[in-house]
Design a protein around this motif. Structure first.
Motif, mmCIF file in Angstrom:
data_model
loop_
_atom_site.group_PDB
_atom_site.id
_atom_site.type_symbol
_atom_site.label_atom_id
_atom_site.label_comp_id
_atom_site.label_asym_id
_atom_site.label_seq_id
_atom_site.Cartn_x
_atom_site.Cartn_y
_atom_site.Cartn_z
ATOM 1 N N PRO A 49 0.786 -1.233 0.000
ATOM 2 C CA PRO A 49 0.000 0.000 0.000
ATOM 3 C C PRO A 49 0.823 1.292 0.000
ATOM 4 O O PRO A 49 0.398 2.282 -0.594
ATOM 5 C CB PRO A 49 -0.825 -0.115 1.291
ATOM 6 N N THR A 50 1.976 1.289 0.638
ATOM 7 C CA THR A 50 2.762 2.527 0.728
ATOM 8 C C THR A 50 3.088 3.079 -0.652
ATOM 9 O O THR A 50 2.884 4.276 -0.932
ATOM 10 C CB THR A 50 4.072 2.283 1.504
ATOM 11 N N VAL A 51 3.564 2.217 -1.536
ATOM 12 C CA VAL A 51 3.936 2.649 -2.883
ATOM 13 C C VAL A 51 2.715 2.728 -3.796
ATOM 14 O O VAL A 51 2.569 3.674 -4.576
ATOM 15 C CB VAL A 51 4.996 1.690 -3.473
ATOM 16 N N VAL A 52 1.833 1.749 -3.703
ATOM 17 C CA VAL A 52 0.662 1.732 -4.581
ATOM 18 C C VAL A 52 -0.189 2.981 -4.388
ATOM 19 O O VAL A 52 -0.599 3.638 -5.362
ATOM 20 C CB VAL A 52 -0.178 0.459 -4.331
ATOM 21 N N ARG A 98 -5.518 1.440 5.557
ATOM 22 C CA ARG A 98 -6.129 2.611 6.190
ATOM 23 C C ARG A 98 -5.127 3.657 6.688
ATOM 24 O O ARG A 98 -5.301 4.857 6.432
ATOM 25 C CB ARG A 98 -7.016 2.166 7.341
ATOM 26 N N PRO A 99 -4.061 3.269 7.408
ATOM 27 C CA PRO A 99 -3.119 4.297 7.888
ATOM 28 C C PRO A 99 -2.475 5.083 6.743
ATOM 29 O O PRO A 99 -2.245 6.292 6.868
ATOM 30 C CB PRO A 99 -2.072 3.479 8.658
ATOM 31 N N VAL A 100 -2.173 4.407 5.643
ATOM 32 C CA VAL A 100 -1.565 5.078 4.492
ATOM 33 C C VAL A 100 -2.582 5.988 3.818
ATOM 34 O O VAL A 100 -2.301 7.143 3.486
ATOM 35 C CB VAL A 100 -1.017 4.050 3.479
ATOM 36 N N GLN A 150 -6.110 -5.139 2.691
ATOM 37 C CA GLN A 150 -6.311 -5.433 4.108
ATOM 38 C C GLN A 150 -6.343 -4.118 4.883
ATOM 39 O O GLN A 150 -5.434 -3.294 4.770
ATOM 40 C CB GLN A 150 -5.196 -6.352 4.604
ATOM 41 N N GLU A 151 -7.375 -3.933 5.666
ATOM 42 C CA GLU A 151 -7.647 -2.635 6.285
ATOM 43 C C GLU A 151 -6.507 -2.148 7.167
ATOM 44 O O GLU A 151 -6.159 -0.963 7.144
ATOM 45 C CB GLU A 151 -8.939 -2.698 7.097
ATOM 46 N N VAL A 205 -13.063 4.824 -2.729
ATOM 47 C CA VAL A 205 -13.901 3.944 -1.915
ATOM 48 C C VAL A 205 -13.035 2.746 -1.546
ATOM 49 O O VAL A 205 -12.372 2.173 -2.422
ATOM 50 C CB VAL A 205 -15.149 3.479 -2.681
ATOM 51 N N PHE A 206 -13.022 2.386 -0.279
ATOM 52 C CA PHE A 206 -12.160 1.284 0.160
ATOM 53 C C PHE A 206 -12.980 0.069 0.563
ATOM 54 O O PHE A 206 -14.008 0.193 1.237
ATOM 55 C CB PHE A 206 -11.287 1.718 1.337
ATOM 56 N N HIS A 207 -12.513 -1.116 0.142
ATOM 57 C CA HIS A 207 -13.132 -2.381 0.517
ATOM 58 C C HIS A 207 -12.078 -3.275 1.168
ATOM 59 O O HIS A 207 -11.023 -3.538 0.565
ATOM 60 C CB HIS A 207 -13.720 -3.096 -0.693
ATOM 61 N N HIS A 208 -12.371 -3.754 2.350
ATOM 62 C CA HIS A 208 -11.451 -4.665 3.028
ATOM 63 C C HIS A 208 -11.500 -6.045 2.386
ATOM 64 O O HIS A 208 -12.557 -6.547 2.012
ATOM 65 C CB HIS A 208 -11.822 -4.789 4.507
ATOM 66 N N CYS A 209 -10.323 -6.674 2.261
ATOM 67 C CA CYS A 209 -10.207 -8.043 1.746
ATOM 68 C C CYS A 209 -9.361 -8.850 2.727
ATOM 69 O O CYS A 209 -8.347 -8.359 3.228
ATOM 70 C CB CYS A 209 -9.557 -8.068 0.370
#
Length: 362
Positions: free
Chosen positions: A20-23, A49-51, A44-45, A63-67
Motif C-alpha cells: 500500500p505505501t507505494v501503490v 487505512r493508515p496510508v 487489508q484494512e 472507496v475502500f473495501h477490506h479483503c
C-alpha cells in the motif's frame, strides 16, 4: 457529485513488492494528473487505512473495501486462484470491472496469478483463444506497442493475427494513430524465414488486408528500438525474453554512464556541463515511464504494473489504465475483431485446436 466522464480505477492496494505505501502514493500522483479520476481500493484494512488516511485528497476520491486475502508474489497461479478467488484484493479488483463498479483494474501483483484470475473472472472475448500482454516500448521515433510479452507460450497463425488486431486497437486508443503499422517479429524480413505459424500469419495478413491496421511484413529484433512499426507482434516466450533483455540493457548502459561520469575530475566536470542532456537521456531510459502491461483479449481491461515499481512507476501504469478506459479500448477491440472474423483472413480453429495455454512468469 462525479461527472459522467469520470474514470474509475479498481486498484489492488496489496500488489507488488512494496504494498500500500507505494501503490497509494502512485495513485495520489496519478490523481494529480487526472483530477476526474476516482478509485475503488481493495486490500487489508490494517495495512491500507493508515496510508490512505495520510492522503486526504486520494481518500476523498476513493472507496475502500477490506479483503481478507493478499496474493503473494511467489504464489503459483493455480494456488492463488484456489485460495484467493472471491476474497483476495486481486480478485476483487478484477471483479469490480466485471460488475461495472470500475472501468479498469490495476495490480502490481503476481503476473501469473493476475492473468489466471482475469481469465477466470472476465473470460476471453468471442473467438479469442488466448489473451496477450501488451507493453509500451520506447523507440527512437517515440513509443510502440509490443505483444505478447508474457501471457502465453507459443501462438498459431490465427492467434498472431488476433494479437495484431488487438495491438492496433491499443495503439489507436493510446496514441490516437488512425491506421497503425504492424509487423510480425521474425528472424529475418524475408518471407521464407521463420516458423511456419509466423509465415502463415504473414501470408494471410498480406493477402487479405485488415481494416484498422497497415501490415508491413516481418521485422527483426533491431527494429524494436528503431520504432520501425507502431505495433510489433510475437508470441509470449519470445516477447518476454525481448522485454527482459531490453530492461537489462537499459540498466547496464545507465550503470556504465554513472561509472564513466565519476571516474575522474574531468569526467565529473563534463557531467556538470552536460547535466541537462544526461537528465533527458536518463528520463528517456527510465523504465518507470513506460510501466503498465495491458491484458488484451478479455471482456474487461486489466493493467499489470511492474512488481518492483516505485510510486512514479505505479502512477505511469495508472496513466495507461486511464487512457485505455477514456479512449474506449474494449469497444475498439470488439469492433475490430468483429470485422476480422467476418472476413476471409480469419480461419476459426477446428475441433483439434491448441490446448490450454502455458503461462510465462515475468
Amino acid at each position: 457529485m462525479l461527472s459522467k466522464t469520470t474514470i474509475t480505477i479498481a486498484l489492488d492496494a496489496m500488489g507488488g513488492d512494496h504494498g500500500p505505501t507505494v501503490v497509494l502514493a502512485g495513485a495520489q500522483t496519478a490523481l494529480e494528473r487526472h483530477p476526474d479520476m476516482r478509485f475503488v481500493l481493495f486490500g487489508q484494512e490494517d495495512a491500507v487505512r493508515p496510508v490512505l488516511d495520510a492522503m486526504p485528497k486520494l481518500r476523498e476520491r476513493s472507496v475502500f473495501h477490506h479483503c481478507d486475502v493478499s496474493i503473494r508474489m511467489d504464489d503459483k497461479p493455480s494456488q492463488a486462484l484456489r485460495q484467493g478467488r472471491y476474497k483476495s484484493s486481486m480478485w476483487k479488483a478484477i471483479e469490480a470491472v466485471k460488475t461495472g463498479e470500475a472501468d479498469v483494474a490495476v495490480s502490481a501483483g503476481n503476473t501469473g496469478a493476475l492473468m489466471a484470475m482475469a481469465k477466470f473472472c472476465l473470460r476471453t472475448m468471442a473467438n479469442i483463444e488466448r489473451p496477450a500482454i501488451a507493453a509500451i516500448w520506447p523507440t527512437l521515433r517515440g513509443e510502440s506497442i509490443v505483444l505478447d510479452v508474457g501471457a502465453t507460450i507459443g501462438a498459431d497463425s490465427q492467434q498472431l493475427i488476433d494479437f495484431s488486431v488487438m495491438g492496433a486497437a491499443m495503439s489507436r486508443a493510446l496514441f490516437q494513430i488512425e491506421r497503425p503499422t504492424v509487423g510480425l517479429l521474425n528472424i529475418g524480413v524475408e518471407e521464407v524465414k521463420g516458423q511456419e505459424d509466423i509465415r502463415e500469419a504473414g501470408r494471410l495478413m498480406k493477402e487479405t488486408p485488415i481494416d484498422g491496421l497497415d501490415y508491413r511484413g516481418f521485422v527483426e529484433g533491431t527494429d524494436l528500438g528503431k520504432g520501425t512499426v507502431d505495433v510489433v507482434v510475437t508470441e509470449g516466450f519470445t516477447g518476454n525474453i525481448a522485454l527482459k533483455t531490453a530492461e537489462g540493457t537499459a540498466r547496464q548502459i545507465a550503470s556504465y554512464l554513472r561509472a564513466a561520469m565519476t571516474r575522474t575530475w574531468l569526467a565529473k566536470l563534463g557531467y556538470i556541463l552536460a547535466k541537462s542532456a544526461f537528465d533527458r537521456l536518463r528520463d528517456k531510459m527510465d523504465p518507470r515511464k513506460v510501466n503498465g502491461g495491458v491484458f488484451l483479449g478479455l471482456n474487461g481491461v486489466v493493467i499489470k504494473s511492474h512488481g518492483g515499481s516505485d510510486a512514479e512507476g505505479t502512477a505511469a501504469a495508472i496513466d495507461v489504465a486511464y487512457a485505455m478506459a477514456a479512449n474506449g479500448l474494449l469497444a475498439k477491440i470488439e469492433s475490430d475483431l468483429g470485422r476480422v472474423y467476418a472476413s476471409e483472413v480469419s480461419q476459426p480453429p477446428g475441433p483439434d485446436g491448441a490446448g490450454p495455454a502455458q503461462e510465462v512468469m515475468p
